[in-house]
Design a protein around this motif. Structure first.
Motif, short mmCIF file in Angstrom:
data_model
loop_
_atom_site.label_atom_id
_atom_site.label_comp_id
_atom_site.label_asym_id
_atom_site.label_seq_id
_atom_site.Cartn_x
_atom_site.Cartn_y
_atom_site.Cartn_z
N THR A 51 -6.68 10.78 -18.14
CA THR A 51 -6.45 12.21 -17.97
C THR A 51 -5.37 12.55 -16.95
N LEU A 52 -5.22 11.71 -15.91
CA LEU A 52 -4.24 12.01 -14.87
C LEU A 52 -2.85 11.48 -15.21
N GLY A 53 -2.75 10.66 -16.25
CA GLY A 53 -1.47 10.05 -16.61
C GLY A 53 -1.31 8.70 -15.96
N GLU A 54 -1.36 8.69 -14.63
CA GLU A 54 -1.31 7.42 -13.90
C GLU A 54 -1.88 7.63 -12.51
N GLU A 55 -2.28 6.52 -11.91
CA GLU A 55 -2.81 6.54 -10.56
C GLU A 55 -2.10 5.48 -9.74
N PRO A 56 -2.08 5.63 -8.42
CA PRO A 56 -1.44 4.62 -7.58
C PRO A 56 -2.35 3.43 -7.32
N ALA A 57 -1.77 2.24 -7.38
CA ALA A 57 -2.47 1.01 -7.03
C ALA A 57 -1.52 0.17 -6.18
N ALA A 58 -2.08 -0.59 -5.25
CA ALA A 58 -1.24 -1.35 -4.31
C ALA A 58 -1.43 -2.85 -4.49
N VAL A 59 -0.34 -3.58 -4.28
CA VAL A 59 -0.38 -5.03 -4.19
C VAL A 59 0.13 -5.40 -2.80
N VAL A 60 -0.63 -6.23 -2.11
CA VAL A 60 -0.37 -6.50 -0.70
C VAL A 60 -0.35 -8.00 -0.45
N ASN A 67 3.54 14.59 -7.39
CA ASN A 67 4.48 13.49 -7.19
C ASN A 67 4.02 12.60 -6.04
N ILE A 68 4.05 11.30 -6.26
CA ILE A 68 3.75 10.33 -5.20
C ILE A 68 4.98 9.45 -5.02
N TYR A 69 5.62 9.55 -3.85
CA TYR A 69 6.77 8.72 -3.55
C TYR A 69 6.27 7.37 -3.04
N CYS A 70 6.53 6.33 -3.80
CA CYS A 70 5.97 5.01 -3.49
C CYS A 70 6.28 4.56 -2.07
N VAL A 71 7.53 4.79 -1.63
CA VAL A 71 7.93 4.26 -0.33
C VAL A 71 7.10 4.86 0.80
N GLU A 72 6.62 6.09 0.63
CA GLU A 72 5.81 6.71 1.68
C GLU A 72 4.49 5.96 1.86
N VAL A 73 3.83 5.65 0.74
CA VAL A 73 2.56 4.91 0.80
C VAL A 73 2.81 3.48 1.28
N GLU A 74 3.90 2.87 0.79
CA GLU A 74 4.22 1.49 1.20
C GLU A 74 4.45 1.40 2.70
N ASN A 75 5.13 2.40 3.27
CA ASN A 75 5.37 2.37 4.72
C ASN A 75 4.08 2.46 5.51
N VAL A 76 3.13 3.24 5.01
CA VAL A 76 1.83 3.32 5.70
C VAL A 76 1.11 1.97 5.64
N LEU A 77 1.17 1.33 4.47
CA LEU A 77 0.55 0.00 4.36
C LEU A 77 1.25 -1.01 5.27
N PHE A 78 2.60 -0.94 5.33
CA PHE A 78 3.34 -1.84 6.22
C PHE A 78 2.91 -1.67 7.67
N ASP A 79 2.53 -0.46 8.05
CA ASP A 79 2.15 -0.20 9.45
C ASP A 79 0.83 -0.85 9.83
N ILE A 121 16.29 7.33 1.62
CA ILE A 121 15.83 7.03 0.27
C ILE A 121 14.34 7.36 0.19
N VAL A 122 13.99 8.13 -0.80
CA VAL A 122 12.58 8.50 -1.00
C VAL A 122 11.95 7.60 -2.05
N ASP A 123 12.65 7.34 -3.14
CA ASP A 123 12.14 6.43 -4.15
C ASP A 123 13.15 6.30 -5.28
N ARG A 124 12.95 5.30 -6.09
CA ARG A 124 13.67 5.25 -7.35
C ARG A 124 13.10 6.32 -8.26
N ALA A 125 13.96 7.09 -8.88
CA ALA A 125 13.49 8.17 -9.73
C ALA A 125 12.55 7.65 -10.81
#
Length: 584
Positions: free
Chosen positions: A517-526, A489-501, A475-479
């Motif tokens: 301008t970018l539409g959206e940016e990634p932000a994390a909750v930990v 494209n940023i697949y959330c699970v990839e970044v989440e796994n790095v944070l989990f590590d 599974i890469v992500d929910r579409a």
């Protein structure tokens, strides 16, 4: 489980193991049936209906089945209570195809209510016990429920909405405090079956005389509804019973892969397995993947009022629990709990989970902390009646970022997300489509959503995934959750796994925050582990050192407790996004 000592593991491929296990005359033999006009592979030896699972469970007689605090019920006591309630439902006018709702926390009365409805021929509709009164009113009205079996807390929530529920003729209430008035249309459940520890005193009555077929409607399980109204997934008896063999073949496949002889398959000749069930029974994982297979094999289920890690460890020690799990957070809390060393958890042989992505590090930690146990996960949906893929033991250790291969009765395709038709090659990311006897019929009363999601026997999952050469699914992500930052494209699970590590992180989620301008940016909750001290700058640098710059969270916010999840174990990202709403 297979030992780690076989140097040439695996001695055969997944395809070879499945071919041997499903050969004619074998326990997991398959056959082809045309179901609703579509040719399907099905398990030849699976229990035909949920009534057959009930009858198989009853053969274990005096074995303990359900444990909850001071309440204990054997299989025979459970059977007598279930039949008594089924006959009462018939006396109340419940007929084949009527809807009977079950709305209560995980109590011993829950399985009794469920199987009583099944034996009466009803379509049993477990509703989410976490829902509010208006949400429960929606589920009861949408399903057209005739009789509801609830606990005292859920009665309090639905009572103000009875005027909006004309189809609801009768309510049975479990564990209503002494002296409390159940109210209109309601009666105490104990009037029909008595208290748990007295179930064995009930008469040995015959089962209701109702014809039940594998393709008959059995359940309506509501999707988690993270967006919009929940949809009722209408499942058949075959959908529900498929899980018995699906879970079984995943376990024995490991023995063949390790070059070891297959274990004894008759549960009457094996020691009883004990499971600590910490996911809700109203969810497909608790009902279809746990309750059904456990009953069929004569296992014991221990229930908790609510999840609390140290109390769970006390139960594991006292009841000699073999298996537990649910979502990754539960496994992490057992591993990281400062009191873990106080308890004997050596009975655990399985710590499994699904419903949410899990970090590869979790696999390593389970093997390290619980050396006698095998980690396990899998992938499924409400619409697949829980388990579709299973991943356990050394296969999971070897591919910790996979959800495993499909059971042999299931098929998976990766299609172009744009047209939903074009098949993509091995290794390429696309939308996951699945087919099999565990895929439900339709969405109740929602023809447009049904047409969009169910096509010629195939289910459009909405998950982005890839398959490898041997059929392991990743599974890469929910579409709908995939972030697109300036066209990337940023697949959330990839970044989440790095944070989990990161050694300080227990729970993490990536969400999209709007950008002009970018539409959206990634932000994390930990959520940090006990004693964790990592700050925002440290975690952003941690990701920056491991992933492309555009994937680095622009902000990291800290959540004081495990991240909020729905009943399926999926993180409620809509709720997490609120912490960024004040952002400029």
């Amino acid at each position: 489980m297979p030992s780690d000592s076989t140097p040439e593991w695996p001695v055969m491929s997944i395809a070879e193991a499945h071919a041997r296990l499903t050969a004619p005359g074998q326990r997991f033999e398959m056959e082809e049936k045309v179901i609703r006009g579509v040719a399907q592979r099905v398990w030849k030896n699976a229990p035909p209906t949920l009534r057959d699972i009930f009858l198989n469970g009853r053969t274990f007689g005096a074995r303990e089945f359900l444990v909850y605090e001071d309440d204990r019920a054997t299989y025979e006591a459970f059977a007598r209570a279930t039949i008594a309630l089924a006959r009462q439902l018939q006396a109340d006018g419940v007929r084949k195809g009527d809807r009977v709702a079950v709305i209560m926390r995980n109590l011993p009365e829950w399985p009794v209510a469920f199987f009583a409805g099944i034996l009466a021929g009803a379509i049993v509709t477990p509703l989410n016990g976490w829902w509010t009164g208006p949400e429960l009113q929606y589920g009861l009205a949408d399903s057209g429920t005739k009789v509801a079996l609830v606990d005292d807390e859920r009665l309090e929530r639905i009572a103000p909405h009875l005027d909006e529920l004309p189809d609801l003729e009768k309510i049975y209430v479990a564990r209503l405090p002494a002296g409390a008035d159940p109210g209109p249309r309601a009666a105490r459940l104990e009037q029909a079956i008595g208290p748990v520890n007295s179930w064995m005193d009930l008469p040995d009555a015959p089962l209701p005389d109702v014809a039940i077929d594998p393709e008959d409607d059995a359940t309506i399980l509501y999707t988690s509804g993270t967006t919009g109204r929940p949809k009722g997934a209408l499942g058949t008896h075959r959908n529900m019973t498929t899980n018995v063999m699906t879970s079984g073949i995943a376990a024995v496949r490991n023995f063949l892969r390790a070059g070891q002889p297959l274990p004894e398959s008759d549960p009457h000749k094996l020691p009883q397995r004990s499971s600590l069930l910490v996911v809700p029974l109203f969810h497909a994982t608790g009902l279809s993947a746990t309750l059904g297979p456990t009953m069929n094999a004569g296992g014991k289920i221990v229930l908790m009022r609510r999840w609390e890690a140290e109390q769970a460890m006390q139960i594991i020690e006292r009841e000699r629990i073999d298996a537990t799990g649910g979502v990754p957070t539960i496994a992490w809390q057992l591993i990281e709990h400062p009191a873990r060393a106080k308890y004997d958890l050596s009975s655990l042989v399985s710590v499994s989970y699904g419903g949410a992505p899990s970090a590869p590090e979790l696999v390593r930690r389970i093997v390290e902390v619980f050396p006698g146990s095998a980690p396990g996960n899998g992938w499924g949906m409400t619409e697949t009646t829980a388990t579709f893929t299973s991943h356990t033991g050394k296969d999971y250790e070897a591919r910790p970022d996979s959800a495993g291969p499909a059971a042999p009765v299931g098929e998976m395709q990766i299609r172009d997300p744009g047209d939903g038709i074009t098949l993509l090659p091995v290794g390429q990311v696309g939308e996951l489509w699945v087919k099999g006897p565990q895929v439900v019929k339709l969405y109740w009363n929602k023809p447009e959503a049904t047409a969009e999601t169910f096509r010629d026997g195939w289910l459009r999952t909405g998950d982005l995934a890839r398959l490898d050469e041997e059929g392991f699914m990743f599974i890469v992500d929910r579409a709908k959750d995939m972030l697109i930052r300036g066209g990337e494209n940023i697949y959330c699970v990839e970044v989440e796994n790095v944070l989990f590590d990161h050694p300080d992180v227990m729970d993490a989620a990536l969400v999209g925050v709007p950008h002009k301008t970018l539409g959206e940016e990634p932000a994390a909750v930990v959520h940090l582990k006990p004693g964790g001290t990592a700050g925002e700058a440290e975690l952003r640098q941690w990701v920056r050192e491991r992933l492309a710059a555009f994937k680095v969270p622009v902000e990291v916010r800290f959540w004081p407790e495990p991240l909020p999840r729905n009943a399926n174990g999926k993180i409620l990202k809509t709720e997490l996004k609120t912490v960024f709403e004040a952002r400029e």
